[in-house]
Every structure is written in structure tokens, then in C-alpha cells.
Write a protein that holds these residues in place. Structure first.
Motif: not given
Length: 301
Positions: A28-45
Motif C-alpha cells: 500500500c502506498s499510504k500505510c505500507d501494508f503488504i498483501f495479496v491483491n487480487p485476493i483469492p476467492s472464498r471458495s478457493e480458501l
């Protein structure tokens, strides 16, 4: 998969952090949080976690129990009453078992049928198979713990708000999660052992986890980190390997390793370096929160 805003601050501008296992990991360019994006689908998880279990249950139990004992010592500096404890994502219940042994009245929830069956049947623990985001109870807790859980969750803010609702006034929330600002993460980059989407989708630092807790109504009472001797050993070996590679590239030569007495030498090096040196100095990684595990305690007024 779905493109989403930052899971911590809702900002919609990101920089690419790396690509891993067919997933795009952003910062994230604002808070520096690092995450998967696009996120996996709920059915996949759902398919991934419904029957999730530890890869190596015996060795995992030893590590989890040792970590539990040290985490409970940290927690005891703040939550002193030893009343009702809820462990979200309790797995096989090893943390709960250690907490029960020192006087806590323990409860647990987990999404995996395999792990909750083990906790109930083998350890005689009061656990429930449920989605931690959908869990409903009239009970309030004096302590909620999440050990190596929040990195798996697609909606971490919703989860922290759920914890806030389930806590008594003056209750505490304890979170342990891989530290994306650890020295290991900085040295290994995209090869960092906890960058494993879709199993892990959120990667927190001291800054971003503090931001999230405060945004959900918590005061932050404690922030720290810890690691293991093998982390320090891996970091040093990685740095040496990178240096040797740089030398080979610049000289155009290969380093030739003699096989004579190699096995004996390797065992001596392992004993001196991995076991003794790293076992003695690995706690230096805790300075400035550089350990591979991040821990934060939030307090609800």
C-alpha cells in the motif's frame, strides 16, 4: 479473484512487492501494508482450510508449545486475572493446552474439522469448528489470542472488530504473526519463508498491525518480536551465498569445493556455527523488532 482496496487503510493505490505462486503481492502506498491483491476467492480458501492440518504434526507441536510458553509469559505481564481465554484459529489446541496448565479457563475455535477433532478428542479441550468471522456467542472473554492466524484472513479489520466485540472491558487481544519487517524478510525478499499465498494473504509489520488495532478501538500495550537460532543461521548463510555469487559473477570463475573430509567438516561447522554461535546470539534479532515473529498486545477500555 477480486481486486480490493488496502485491507488496513482502504487506500486504492499500490506498488508491486513481488509475484509468488501465481499471486500478485502489493504494498500500500499510504500505510505500507503488504498483501495479496487480487485476493483469492472464498471458495478457493474454503477448499484449502476445510481439512487443513499441520504438515509435520510432531515437530509442529514442539515448536507451538515452546512458543506458547514464551507468549504466555509476555501476556501475563498484562492480563493477570487468568479468567476466560478464547483462542481464535486454535488448530490442534497446543496453545490452549499450555494456557490451561497455568490456570486459564480456555475455549477455542478453528475452521478445520481435523484440527478441532484432535483438540476435542485427544486433549479434551472445549473447542468448536466454526468460521472465526462468523462466530457468535453471548460470552465475553478477558483475553483473546490469535497465534499465526491473522496472516491467513481476507478481512483482518473485520476480524479485529469481532475480537473487540467479544472482549470484556479491560480485556486484552494478543496477536502473533510473521513479521514482514524482520531481518529474515529483508534478506530473503520474495523468498521469505512466510510469503506463501494463498495460505498467507496478509503480511504485517509493527507499523501496520498497530495501525489496524488502533483503527478498531484498541490501545496498544506492547509490541515485540522473537525468532529462532535457525533464522540467524539462515540469514548469515544467505548473505555469504550472495557475496560468493557476486564474487563469481565478477571474476567469471566457479568456487570449487573439495569433497575430502567434507562430511566431517560440515558436522563441525554445524555444531560450532548453527548450534553454538546462532544459539547464543539469535536473540539479537529481537532488537528493534527484527525477529521473524511479530507480537502485539491490544487493550480494550
Amino acid at each position: 479473484m477480486q481486486q480490493v482496496g488496502c485491507l488496513v487503510c482502504s487506500n486504492d493505490k499500490f506498488n508491486l512487492f513481488c509475484n509468488k505462486n501465481r499471486f500478485r503481492i502489493v504494498k500500500c502506498s499510504k500505510c505500507d501494508f503488504i498483501f495479496v491483491n487480487p485476493i483469492p476467492s472464498r471458495s478457493e480458501l474454503d477448499k484449502f482450510y476445510k481439512n487443513f492440518d499441520y504438515r509435520s504434526p510432531i515437530s509442529s507441536e514442539l515448536v507451538i508449545r515452546n512458543d506458547a510458553k514464551r507468549s504466555l509469559r509476555v501476556i501475563s505481564r498484562f492480563a493477570t486475572g487468568k479468567q476466560d481465554l478464547l483462542d481464535m484459529g486454535c488448530g490442534r489446541g497446543f496453545f490452549l493446552d499450555e494456557a490451561r496448565a497455568i490456570g486459564w479457563k480456555v475455549f477455542g475455535i478453528d475452521y478445520s474439522q481435523k484440527t478441532t477433532d484432535y483438540a476435542s478428542n485427544m486433549l479434551n479441550l472445549d473447542v468448536k469448528r466454526d468460521d472465526i468471522l462468523l462466530y457468535q456467542t453471548n460470552k465475553k472473554f478477558s483475553l483473546i489470542t490469535m497465534n499465526q492466524v491473522i496472516e491467513h484472513v481476507l478481512q483482518p479489520k473485520r476480524l479485529i472488530k469481532k475480537c473487540h466485540d467479544l472482549l470484556n472491558s479491560n480485556g486484552y487481544l494478543y496477536i502473533a504473526t510473521p513479521n514482514i519487517k524482520s531481518l529474515s524478510a529483508r534478506v530473503f525478499g520474495c523468498e521469505f519463508e512466510h510469503l506463501i499465498p494463498p495460505e498467507h494473504v496478509s503480511f504485517f509489520s509493527k507499523k501496520t498491525l498497530t495501525w489496524l488495532l488502533r483503527d478498531c478501538g484498541f490501545k496498544v500495550s506492547y509490541r515485540g518480536s522473537w525468532g529462532y537460532p535457525e533464522n540467524l543461521a539462515g540469514i548469515i548463510k544467505k548473505l555469504i551465498k550472495n557475496r560468493n555469487k557476486s564474487q563469481r559473477d565478477s571474476e567469471g570463475n566457479r568456487l570449487i569445493k573439495s569433497s575430502k573430509n567434507f562430511s566431517v567438516t560440515k558436522n563441525i561447522k554445524y555444531t560450532i556455527f548453527d548450534k553454538w554461535f546462532c544459539g547464543l546470539f539469535y536473540k539479537l534479532l529481537e532488537i528493534d523488532n527484527l525477529g521473524i515473529n511479530l507480537e502485539v498486545i491490544g487493550y480494550k477500555d
